[in-house]
Design an enzyme around this catalytic site. Structure first.
Site, PDB file in Angstrom:
ATOM      1  N   TYR D  55       0.859  -1.189   0.000  1.00 38.51           N
ATOM      2  CA  TYR D  55       0.000   0.000   0.000  1.00 38.51           C
ATOM      3  C   TYR D  55       0.891   1.233   0.000  1.00 38.51           C
ATOM      4  O   TYR D  55       2.000   1.209   0.534  1.00 38.51           O
ATOM      5  CB  TYR D  55      -0.924   0.000   1.223  1.00 38.51           C
ATOM      6  CG  TYR D  55      -2.005  -1.054   1.151  1.00 38.51           C
ATOM      7  CD1 TYR D  55      -3.309  -0.722   0.770  1.00 38.51           C
ATOM      8  CD2 TYR D  55      -1.740  -2.385   1.440  1.00 38.51           C
ATOM      9  CE1 TYR D  55      -4.313  -1.671   0.703  1.00 38.51           C
ATOM     10  CE2 TYR D  55      -2.737  -3.356   1.372  1.00 38.51           C
ATOM     11  CZ  TYR D  55      -4.022  -2.997   0.999  1.00 38.51           C
ATOM     12  OH  TYR D  55      -5.014  -3.949   0.920  1.00 38.51           O
ATOM     13  N   GLU D  56       0.394   2.310  -0.585  1.00 38.46           N
ATOM     14  CA  GLU D  56       1.245   3.481  -0.804  1.00 38.46           C
ATOM     15  C   GLU D  56       1.692   4.154   0.495  1.00 38.46           C
ATOM     16  O   GLU D  56       2.602   4.979   0.484  1.00 38.46           O
ATOM     17  CB  GLU D  56       0.539   4.488  -1.711  1.00 38.46           C
ATOM     18  CG  GLU D  56      -0.655   5.148  -1.069  1.00 38.46           C
ATOM     19  CD  GLU D  56      -1.626   5.720  -2.086  1.00 38.46           C
ATOM     20  OE1 GLU D  56      -2.011   4.980  -3.017  1.00 38.46           O
ATOM     21  OE2 GLU D  56      -2.012   6.884  -1.959  1.00 38.46           O
TER      22      GLU D  56
END
Lengths: 262, 285, 285, 262
Positions: D55-56
């Site tokens: 996930y970013e």
């Protein structure tokens, strides 16, 4: 390292004590290994308990109990405020201008405080680096630089074999053209005395002698015609406290080394 | 994506003659065991990359494994010069060694650029020094917004990076802590990654927040206890300053050096036997 | 270099009208308490910088504190739009809001360049998208070694960065852990740094290897328990998803919004009273 | 989200299941929030236990027990293999080409798989971003991209209001000129069926329908003249296992949200 004529301390001890006094309490100091590391830790253990010592291995706020042999000893990480990566220490701390003082040694220095820390060999007639200079960026980016090295004609040379770190370059304003944030060398401490750059020309000028040293000695140990300040000071000798702390630090260091040997 | 293999298998499978190889570890966690295995397998014509060459490269250079060295500071920390390195540069023994010298900051940013899949990095440095006179891989670059001139250096993307870490878990995730130097960037900049570790554990202690190199970023994990000796592994063993000091007379003399390497590196099966061998002799550490 | 002060003192002393201010925290550790204090002190004409504006900037924008927003994604995560942000952009209420939009990668690299004292950063991105049509601070740059063309973005150097962390020690060193996002870079890129913390402790637990921001990099540390609410502080409290959901109807309506801010932000002394105030009303979280 | 004519599952469930099957075991997957996160975690909990979800917010190898509402929920860090900074996740992982699959949603898509995730408003007659696109670099740098969005004429448009993320650009080889490492969209999964780019033109082509959907429905829900493959497949309906795991995941998520509300 012989005792100075019954003064009760050596010339190297005087040099280390004098250099340590240049470090202000609270200063963020990027420390070179060897003599500068010894002087910086003496400062931390005496008048500058809040100085923040940074080593290039990424330790910020290092508080070594014994002097590190290498720049990345575990001793440095053990009690540091923070340990960061090498890119981070160079980019986010040094290049970012967060370092007040670069505390450096060198193999050679010239009259403008340019440094050679590169051991130079020769190969096929060509000069080449045989050790590498490591971090010229300290002299470039630290707000100011304190230099420590023993006074000798081999060290204080008319022309450097290799310019590893830029001091006041060709003197005058010539450093400024390079665009570095730092102001360059503020002081050079040797085993004979103290040299500061002339305000205009930036040429290193002998401004103080350690007790017992003479201008003649300094001149003989300098590979160019040494400038001497009109008002030449004398360094305060080491206090008992300074000597005690320095010797304790060195004997702790020796003891620790013998321990790992055993 | 990786498996636990022997160091011998990993070096045989992942290091080729002519490769550019980076063994990293900034004083701490220097992968000596892997260097010895590369020497034992007689890998040739390597371009060795490392910020601080140290004894680990003195040994490899002295055995003729390298044709070129990319570095920023070469020395025996606190002791003196690297005599094998110097002999190769100055007298071409046992073979000529090409040099590419950068600053620490330059090398660190070159690895970061490599890890970021960028062809170059930008920094403030080099100008005014003699480095650009001996090193061609330094170029000026202008900021497209301010016009200010800075320095560019090319990315490093070694064929193989080798690091030593404290632990791997069963899945091959790697955990290192203490002074972590440039290891993460070196590993992520390389095409292939070999990690030697002190031990393989079932699971890491929770929330240590050390550097974890996820298993997908690693090609081989090899358990080699004390694999960073004579450097140190924080939490496992201290640096053998005595070894570093004792190396000076060994490295200074070609015959002594060859004899030492033959007895303690070429003549042994693996790093465990190397350690027994030097301890039996009692000369070091 | 820093001292523990009240948040009111820190904002009064370190945030000026017209400043460029970055309040960072990537979902985690969002400095809501500091945002409220900025609103209470009626700071004006701010350029707000933040990767993910979130409710924290919806509130500040809705109160008219900002003249410009530099960002990469603005929304109420998992819920929908930021209505105050949108109202300012589309209808200029309560005042017009200039936008500078980048990508996450662009913003992250802009902060990194700022923290590194470089005027620009280089990355692969933007080309082919419509972003360069609306954002002027994007330029091509060529690699001086390979000739390859990449994208440059200018450094971010806010006047003030504000972050929230779990702990500070008595000396003012700051410790944060969990998802640490862009906080280190934001803090190190700024001229002045304010940190609110959950608690001040005598000493950090040893060897947690969380991110430590040394005290010399921080100008003010303020103890504000739950200062990141309704976002979360790993190890202290969870995110109030309920608050984020309940915000939607409040933020959607100008009157409701003003009323809420007057009652719960302008009309209270500090963040502790704010928390009591919203809990008393029972509407949120 | 209505039950599909007595088939025992909804069109959204079919879409999520079909999308999850596209993720191979062991793949490194950069996950967008919302539907992609649901499908990626379904894959992880069924046929792809060794996939690595990124996930970013900097979580690598995330293993959330419940679906995160935001991209940086504590849930994502709790069981991750590693949590890194935002610059590092974008530079050392995404830009470095370490991501096999970008798993993305969008507000709008065009015939070449270009995406708009920017909510566009208008101000003074000028179009402007009102939400921002976040991370166009996923579509640029991931080796391939899986797209998930519900089929409707508002989503499948002839011209995007804003090009946030580049798909196959103008079709053919036009993406390649931009120099991005990734190959672009490999597949688009909707609630009606599956679209894959034509090998030559790269135009999205309907290659399979979910059980019960028709070509006419898909054509009506597409804002351009939709190409349909000559051999049109039919998606395997969700297995009992897939449905059970997906519904468990969603009910765990619901329960956790109610808990924090209470």
């Amino acid at each position: 390292m012989t005792e100075g004529e019954g003064r009760g301390y050596t010339a190297d001890e005087m040099m280390t004590v004098a250099a340590s006094r240049e470090l202000n309490d609270g200063a963020v100091c990027f420390v070179g290994i060897g003599l500068p590391s010894q002087a910086a830790n003496l400062a931390r253990l005496t008048h500058a308990p809040e100085c923040v010592l940074i080593y290039e291995s990424g330790t910020i706020g290092a508080k070594p109990e014994v002097l590190p042999l290498s720049i990345g000893d575990g001793e440095l990480a053990e009690h540091a405020d923070s340990v960061v990566s090498v890119p981070e220490i160079f980019n986010y701390w040094l290049q970012a201008g967060r370092v007040d003082v670069g505390f450096l040694g060198a193999a050679q220095i010239d009259r403008f405080g340019n440094l050679n820390t590169t051991v130079v060999g020769s190969y096929g007639g060509r000069r080449c680096a045989c050790r590498g200079g490591g971090c010229p960026e300290i002299a470039a980016s630290a707000r100011e630089v304190i230099i420590m090295l023993r006074h000798s004609p081999r060290a204080f040379v008319d022309e450097l074999a290799f310019v590893t770190s830029v001091g006041h370059r060709h003197g005058g304003d010539s450093r400024r053209e390079l665009g570095y944030a730092g102001a360059g060398p503020a002081v050079t401490i040797t085993d004979l005395g103290v040299l500061r750059p002339d305000l205009e020309t930036k040429e290193l000028t002998l401004t103080a002698l350690h007790p017992g040293s003479t201008v003649e000695e300094a001149r003989e140990a300098t590979g160019w015609e040494l400038r001497v300040a009109e008002e030449l000071g004398t360094t305060e000798p080491p206090t008992e406290e300074e000597l005690r702390v320095l010797r304790d630090l060195k004997s702790r260091t020796e003891a620790a080394r013998k321990e790992t040997k055993a | 994506m990786n498996e636990t293999v022997t160091l011998r298998e990993a070096i045989a499978a992942l290091v080729n003659d002519g490769d550019t190889v980076a063994l990293e570890g900034f004083t701490h966690l220097i992968p000596f065991a892997a260097a010895h295995e590369i020497v034992r397998q007689e890998k040739k014509d390597l371009t060795l990359v490392r910020m601080t060459p140290d004894l680990v490269y003195d040994q490899m250079i002295g055995m003729g494994a390298a044709k070129k060295l990319v570095f920023s500071w070469g020395g025996n920390p606190g002791v003196g010069s690297l005599h094998r390195f110097r002999d190769a540069v100055e007298r071409g023994w046992p073979r000529a060694l090409e040099l590419e010298e950068h600053s620490h900051a330059g090398m660190a940013n070159r690895y970061s650029a490599g890890a970021s899949n960028l062809p170059f990095a930008v920094l403030r440095g080099y100008v005014g020094t003699d480095l650009p006179k001996v090193t061609p891989t330094i170029e000026p670059i202008a900021c497209p917004f301010t016009g200010e001139e800075l320095t560019a250096v090319p990315a490093l993307n070694p064929d193989v990076a080798v690091i030593h870490a404290q632990q791997a878990d069963r899945k091959g995730n790697v955990l290192l802590w203490g002074i972590t130097g440039i290891q993460k960037e070196a590993a992520l900049s390389a095409k292939r990654v070999i990690v030697t570790v002190e031990e393989v554990v079932d699971a890491f202690e929770e929330h240590t927040f050390g550097i974890v190199l996820p298993s997908v970023a690693v090609d081989a994990v090899c358990a080699v206890p004390q694999g960073a000796y004579p450097s140190y592994a924080h939490g496992y063993y201290a640096r053998s300053n005595a070894f570093y000091e004792a190396w000076d007379p060994v490295g200074r003399d070609r015959e002594k050096f060859r004899g030492w390497m033959e007895r303690h590196v070429l003549g042994v099966e693996d790093f465990a036997e190397h350690l027994r061998s030097i301890r039996r002799e009692g000369a070091m550490g």
